[in-house]
Motif scaffolding. Structure first.
Motif, PDB file in Angstrom:
ATOM      1  N   HIS A 235     -20.549-103.156 -51.475  1.00 37.50           N
ATOM      2  CA  HIS A 235     -20.213-101.998 -50.810  1.00 37.50           C
ATOM      3  C   HIS A 235     -20.738-101.115 -52.998  1.00 37.50           C
ATOM      4  CE1 HIS A 235     -17.617-102.870 -47.595  1.00 37.50           C
ATOM      5  NE2 HIS A 235     -17.312-104.281 -48.258  1.00 37.50           N
ATOM      6  N   SER A 236     -21.654-100.010 -52.446  1.00 33.33           N
ATOM      7  CA  SER A 236     -21.936 -99.400 -53.793  1.00 33.33           C
ATOM      8  C   SER A 236     -22.112 -98.256 -53.149  1.00 33.33           C
ATOM      9  CB  SER A 236     -23.606-100.257 -54.132  1.00 33.33           C
ATOM     10  OG  SER A 236     -24.090 -99.458 -53.273  1.00 33.33           O
ATOM     11  N   GLU A 237     -21.975 -97.333 -54.555  1.00 33.63           N
ATOM     12  CA  GLU A 237     -21.505 -95.903 -54.830  1.00 33.63           C
ATOM     13  C   GLU A 237     -23.715 -95.237 -55.430  1.00 33.63           C
ATOM     14  OE1 GLU A 237     -20.383 -92.351 -57.484  1.00 33.63           O
ATOM     15  OE2 GLU A 237     -19.207 -93.784 -56.529  1.00 33.63           O
ATOM     16  N   GLU A 238     -24.384 -94.737 -54.099  1.00 31.78           N
ATOM     17  CA  GLU A 238     -25.743 -94.754 -54.012  1.00 31.78           C
ATOM     18  C   GLU A 238     -25.546 -92.837 -54.614  1.00 31.78           C
ATOM     19  OE1 GLU A 238     -27.818 -96.853 -55.419  1.00 31.78           O
ATOM     20  OE2 GLU A 238     -26.274 -98.500 -54.415  1.00 31.78           O
ATOM     21  N   HIS A 239     -26.953 -92.492 -54.937  1.00 32.87           N
ATOM     22  CA  HIS A 239     -26.967 -90.934 -55.152  1.00 32.87           C
ATOM     23  C   HIS A 239     -28.259 -90.530 -54.265  1.00 32.87           C
ATOM     24  CE1 HIS A 239     -23.367 -90.914 -57.552  1.00 32.87           C
ATOM     25  NE2 HIS A 239     -23.719 -92.007 -58.048  1.00 32.87           N
ATOM     26  N   ALA A 240     -28.769 -91.027 -53.807  1.00 33.00           N
ATOM     27  CA  ALA A 240     -29.746 -90.528 -52.794  1.00 33.00           C
ATOM     28  C   ALA A 240     -30.058 -90.879 -51.255  1.00 33.00           C
ATOM     29  CB  ALA A 240     -31.114 -91.330 -53.299  1.00 33.00           C
ATOM     30  N   TYR A 241     -29.653 -89.972 -51.213  1.00 34.85           N
ATOM     31  CA  TYR A 241     -28.992 -90.138 -49.425  1.00 34.85           C
ATOM     32  C   TYR A 241     -29.893 -89.645 -48.162  1.00 34.85           C
ATOM     33  CZ  TYR A 241     -26.407 -88.107 -45.587  1.00 34.85           C
ATOM     34  OH  TYR A 241     -26.235 -88.281 -43.782  1.00 34.85           O
ATOM     35  N   LEU A 242     -29.922 -90.046 -47.043  1.00 38.71           N
ATOM     36  CA  LEU A 242     -31.744 -90.180 -46.103  1.00 38.71           C
ATOM     37  C   LEU A 242     -30.601 -89.324 -44.937  1.00 38.71           C
ATOM     38  CD1 LEU A 242     -33.607 -92.961 -46.842  1.00 38.71           C
ATOM     39  CD2 LEU A 242     -34.113 -90.795 -48.016  1.00 38.71           C
ATOM     40  N   GLU A 243     -31.530 -88.525 -44.674  1.00 38.20           N
ATOM     41  CA  GLU A 243     -31.076 -88.210 -43.802  1.00 38.20           C
ATOM     42  C   GLU A 243     -32.275 -86.896 -42.354  1.00 38.20           C
ATOM     43  OE1 GLU A 243     -27.324 -85.150 -41.073  1.00 38.20           O
ATOM     44  OE2 GLU A 243     -27.485 -85.233 -43.100  1.00 38.20           O
ATOM     45  N   ASP A 244     -31.981 -87.457 -40.768  1.00 35.15           N
ATOM     46  CA  ASP A 244     -33.031 -86.584 -40.094  1.00 35.15           C
ATOM     47  C   ASP A 244     -32.095 -86.336 -38.912  1.00 35.15           C
ATOM     48  OD1 ASP A 244     -33.298 -89.386 -38.825  1.00 35.15           O
ATOM     49  OD2 ASP A 244     -35.511 -89.327 -38.849  1.00 35.15           O
ATOM     50  N   ASP A 245     -33.210 -86.450 -37.744  1.00 35.83           N
ATOM     51  CA  ASP A 245     -31.995 -86.019 -36.509  1.00 35.83           C
ATOM     52  C   ASP A 245     -31.294 -86.921 -36.079  1.00 35.83           C
ATOM     53  OD1 ASP A 245     -33.140 -83.502 -37.162  1.00 35.83           O
ATOM     54  OD2 ASP A 245     -34.442 -83.572 -36.018  1.00 35.83           O
ATOM     55  N   MET A 246     -32.360 -88.505 -35.892  1.00 35.77           N
ATOM     56  CA  MET A 246     -31.734 -89.116 -35.099  1.00 35.77           C
ATOM     57  C   MET A 246     -30.767 -90.589 -36.196  1.00 35.77           C
ATOM     58  SD  MET A 246     -34.761 -89.572 -32.896  1.00 35.77           S
ATOM     59  CE  MET A 246     -33.706 -90.846 -31.744  1.00 35.77           C
ATOM     60  N   ALA A 247     -30.741 -90.197 -37.230  1.00 33.14           N
ATOM     61  CA  ALA A 247     -30.246 -91.545 -38.532  1.00 33.14           C
ATOM     62  C   ALA A 247     -29.732 -91.188 -39.861  1.00 33.14           C
ATOM     63  CB  ALA A 247     -31.384 -92.416 -38.668  1.00 33.14           C
ATOM     64  N   THR A 248     -29.190 -91.366 -40.519  1.00 36.86           N
ATOM     65  CA  THR A 248     -28.661 -91.640 -41.737  1.00 36.86           C
ATOM     66  C   THR A 248     -29.024 -92.680 -42.765  1.00 36.86           C
ATOM     67  OG1 THR A 248     -26.485 -92.259 -41.831  1.00 36.86           O
ATOM     68  CG2 THR A 248     -26.565 -90.110 -41.494  1.00 36.86           C
ATOM     69  N   GLY A 249     -29.267 -92.231 -44.362  1.00 41.22           N
ATOM     70  CA  GLY A 249     -29.685 -94.161 -44.767  1.00 41.22           C
ATOM     71  C   GLY A 249     -29.693 -93.681 -46.429  1.00 41.22           C
ATOM     72  N   PHE A 250     -30.072 -93.956 -47.070  1.00 38.41           N
ATOM     73  CA  PHE A 250     -29.718 -94.277 -48.558  1.00 38.41           C
ATOM     74  C   PHE A 250     -30.762 -95.237 -48.909  1.00 38.41           C
ATOM     75  CE2 PHE A 250     -27.746 -98.022 -47.578  1.00 38.41           C
ATOM     76  CZ  PHE A 250     -27.726 -99.133 -48.298  1.00 38.41           C
ATOM     77  N   ILE A 251     -31.070 -94.741 -50.215  1.00 36.71           N
ATOM     78  CA  ILE A 251     -32.121 -95.350 -51.081  1.00 36.71           C
ATOM     79  C   ILE A 251     -30.968 -96.000 -52.229  1.00 36.71           C
ATOM     80  CG2 ILE A 251     -34.344 -95.154 -52.511  1.00 36.71           C
ATOM     81  CD1 ILE A 251     -34.898 -92.969 -51.169  1.00 36.71           C
ATOM     82  N   LYS A 252     -31.940 -97.582 -52.369  1.00 38.76           N
ATOM     83  CA  LYS A 252     -31.270 -98.270 -53.842  1.00 38.76           C
ATOM     84  C   LYS A 252     -31.708 -98.436 -54.628  1.00 38.76           C
ATOM     85  CE  LYS A 252     -27.564-101.796 -54.668  1.00 38.76           C
ATOM     86  NZ  LYS A 252     -26.786-101.218 -55.955  1.00 38.76           N
ATOM     87  N   TYR A 253     -31.897 -98.170 -55.635  1.00 35.75           N
ATOM     88  CA  TYR A 253     -33.175 -98.640 -56.967  1.00 35.75           C
ATOM     89  C   TYR A 253     -32.825 -99.694 -57.220  1.00 35.75           C
ATOM     90  CZ  TYR A 253     -34.715 -93.810 -56.377  1.00 35.75           C
ATOM     91  OH  TYR A 253     -34.968 -92.021 -55.541  1.00 35.75           O
ATOM     92  N   TYR A 254     -34.128-100.347 -57.513  1.00 36.64           N
ATOM     93  CA  TYR A 254     -34.410-101.801 -58.620  1.00 36.64           C
ATOM     94  C   TYR A 254     -34.894-101.301 -60.259  1.00 36.64           C
ATOM     95  CZ  TYR A 254     -34.988-104.161 -54.150  1.00 36.64           C
ATOM     96  OH  TYR A 254     -34.731-104.123 -52.619  1.00 36.64           O
ATOM     97  N   LYS A 255     -34.264-101.996 -60.590  1.00 37.68           N
ATOM     98  CA  LYS A 255     -34.578-102.254 -62.073  1.00 37.68           C
ATOM     99  C   LYS A 255     -35.303-100.902 -62.782  1.00 37.68           C
ATOM    100  CE  LYS A 255     -31.225-104.025 -64.429  1.00 37.68           C
ATOM    101  NZ  LYS A 255     -31.407-105.408 -64.974  1.00 37.68           N
ATOM    102  N   ALA A 262     -34.669 -98.925 -48.861  1.00 34.34           N
ATOM    103  CA  ALA A 262     -34.383 -98.301 -48.178  1.00 34.34           C
ATOM    104  C   ALA A 262     -34.253 -98.640 -47.137  1.00 34.34           C
ATOM    105  CB  ALA A 262     -35.986 -96.882 -47.914  1.00 34.34           C
ATOM    106  N   ALA A 263     -32.193 -97.682 -46.390  1.00 30.19           N
ATOM    107  CA  ALA A 263     -31.900 -98.527 -45.531  1.00 30.19           C
ATOM    108  C   ALA A 263     -31.751 -96.898 -44.896  1.00 30.19           C
ATOM    109  CB  ALA A 263     -30.886 -99.333 -45.307  1.00 30.19           C
ATOM    110  N   LEU A 264     -32.022 -97.312 -43.030  1.00 27.27           N
ATOM    111  CA  LEU A 264     -32.133 -95.708 -41.857  1.00 27.27           C
ATOM    112  C   LEU A 264     -31.066 -96.526 -40.769  1.00 27.27           C
ATOM    113  CD1 LEU A 264     -35.611 -94.381 -41.916  1.00 27.27           C
ATOM    114  CD2 LEU A 264     -33.561 -93.497 -43.406  1.00 27.27           C
ATOM    115  N   LEU A 265     -30.145 -95.842 -40.762  1.00 28.94           N
ATOM    116  CA  LEU A 265     -29.037 -96.137 -39.328  1.00 28.94           C
ATOM    117  C   LEU A 265     -29.047 -95.301 -38.524  1.00 28.94           C
ATOM    118  CD1 LEU A 265     -27.276 -98.299 -38.717  1.00 28.94           C
ATOM    119  CD2 LEU A 265     -24.774 -96.540 -40.084  1.00 28.94           C
ATOM    120  N   PRO A 266     -29.999 -95.125 -37.111  1.00 26.88           N
ATOM    121  CA  PRO A 266     -29.643 -95.113 -35.825  1.00 26.88           C
ATOM    122  C   PRO A 266     -28.486 -94.210 -35.954  1.00 26.88           C
ATOM    123  CG  PRO A 266     -31.010 -96.585 -35.787  1.00 26.88           C
ATOM    124  CD  PRO A 266     -30.641 -96.685 -37.329  1.00 26.88           C
TER     125      PRO A 266
END
Length: 416
Positions: A235-255, A262-266
């Motif tokens: 579990h984490s708190e990120e600040h880059a949110y992804l969303e389109d008509d069919m999915a939501t997701g997030f970007i988690k950065y490396y150093k 990046a993950a996209l959940l339909p």
């Protein structure tokens, strides 16, 4: 499609000289083919767009319903780009159409991409290329082909007997250049084999914010078939949110934010295959380039997975047909095989992958061998939540071009 177990990513493009028609150590010919300095000023935006489009199409055509999938479009692209330098005529035209660029622009883009790869103590994406060809009096390799691949891809050139020792040499080269993640790429060298073009890719990066022990808790993952699996959920708190008509997701950065996961959940009611089938390279780049700056409570399982696929049918379905047909293939710029009734063509494309996503970061890699044969606490006002507790799409991307160099689906955490 047949699967193999491996520890990293590997692709084998198999070329055939079909008539349908000896030393134990490889001879390093790079002293005879020194790489020349080349000036490359490619349109990086256009190149990234073409590479993203190729990657999405390759992913769509490689997916297996209900099963974990993982490919490295970047590794496949490097292998095919080197190979295209040996093609001519309609064979070359088809390869350029599928790859999305002509060889001149492709060579320039791939060289510039290689030169621009960021690397530091806590992250790296490394690539290496080599060419191995058989010490056979009937097989003559074009010097210009070796020179081009040395200039643009830094490819070493080795002449070898193509016996058991050669197989071990190639496997050891792959193991070395994938940091030991792929112990071998070849199980045998067919008698008809005359050349291998090999790309090795290794990725290792630490999260910008490593998961602490309190952020890892027991959780569950539910497959599309409704099977519940016990997992370690991070579990984490990120600040880059992804969303389109069919999915939501997030970007988690490396150093240093040079690379990212990046993950996209339909959405509920949308299967992974339905979501992936509607993707395009342009849409994916637009989505990854414009994340919403909003707090995301993100949860994802620790996972490790392996995958393998034979890609010849995939590439033919994408339009690269002549290269696989011994009667129509034209690899005359690569070399010749001086036996009547025989011609150089691609016979098979083997692809293997491995990725490990844990609390500290991610390890993954790629190896590509071309075998040629005769025949992520302030007060939160607005927030989103993305919980990857059911099948999802994930990527490793470089943040300069937003180009996915790995794309996968996680359908079953226990499948591994």
């Amino acid at each position: 499609m047949k699967k193999w177990v491996a520890s990293l990513l590997a692709l084998v493009l198999v070329f055939s000289l079909t008539a349908c028609g000896e030393a134990n150590n490889a001879n390093d010919l790079m002293k005879d083919v020194p790489a020349k300095a080349v000036d490359v000023l490619p349109d990086m935006d256009a190149g990234a767009a073409a590479a993203a489009d190729f990657g999405v199409k390759l992913f769509q055509n490689s997916m297996e319903e209900g099963e974990n999938t993982l490919i490295s479009p970047l590794s496949v692209l490097y292998a095919l780009a080197m190979t295209a330098n040996g093609a001519d005529g309609e064979t070359l035209a088809q390869m350029e159409q599928v790859l999305g660029m002509d060889t001149e622009n492709l060579n320039g883009y791939m060289r510039a991409y290689l030169d621009l790869l960021p690397e530091a103590k806590d992250y790296k994406l490394s690539l290496a290329n080599s060419i191995w060809f058989k010490d056979d009096p009937n097989f003559a390799v074009e010097q210009s082909f070796l020179q081009t691949n040395a200039d643009y891809y830094g490819a070493g050139a080795y002449k070898a007997a193509f016996d058991e020792a050669t197989k071990n040499d190639i496997n050891n080269w792959v193991k070395e250049h994938t940091d030991g993640m792929i112990p071998e790429i070849l199980d045998e060298i067919p008698d008809e084999a005359v050349m291998y073009l090999v790309n090795a890719l290794a990725f290792d990066a630490e999260w910008a914010e490593v998961y602490e022990e309190f952020q890892i808790r027991d959780g569950s993952f539910t497959t599309e078939a409704g099977v519940q699996q016990d997992v370690d959920m991070m579990h984490s708190e990120e600040h880059a949110y992804l969303e389109d008509d069919m999915a939501t997701g997030f970007i988690k950065y490396y150093k240093d934010r040079k690379y990212a996961f990046a993950a996209l959940l339909p959405n509920e009611g949308v299967s992974v295959s339905e979501y992936v089938s509607g993707l395009s390279g342009a849409h994916l780049q637009e989505l990854l380039s414009n994340p919403q700056n909003v707090t995301v409570f993100a949860s994802m399982p620790k996972f490790e997975t392996e995958y393998g696929i034979e890609m010849s049918e995939v590439l033919q379905e994408m339009g690269m047909t002549d290269a696989f047909d011994w009667m129509t293939a034209d690899f005359s710029r690569l070399g010749t095989y001086n036996v009547d009734g025989m011609n150089i063509c691609i016979n098979r494309v083997l692809h293997k992958t491995f990725i490990s996503v844990s609390e500290r970061g991610t390890r993954a890699g790629a190896a590509t061998a071309v075998e040629m044969t005769a025949e992520g606490a302030m007060e939160i006002v607005d927030f989103k939540e993305v919980v990857l507790d059911r099948p999802f799409v994930y990527m490793l991307i470089d943040c300069e071009t937003n180009l996915p160099f790995f794309i996968g689906t996680m359908m079953d955490v226990e499948a591994g």
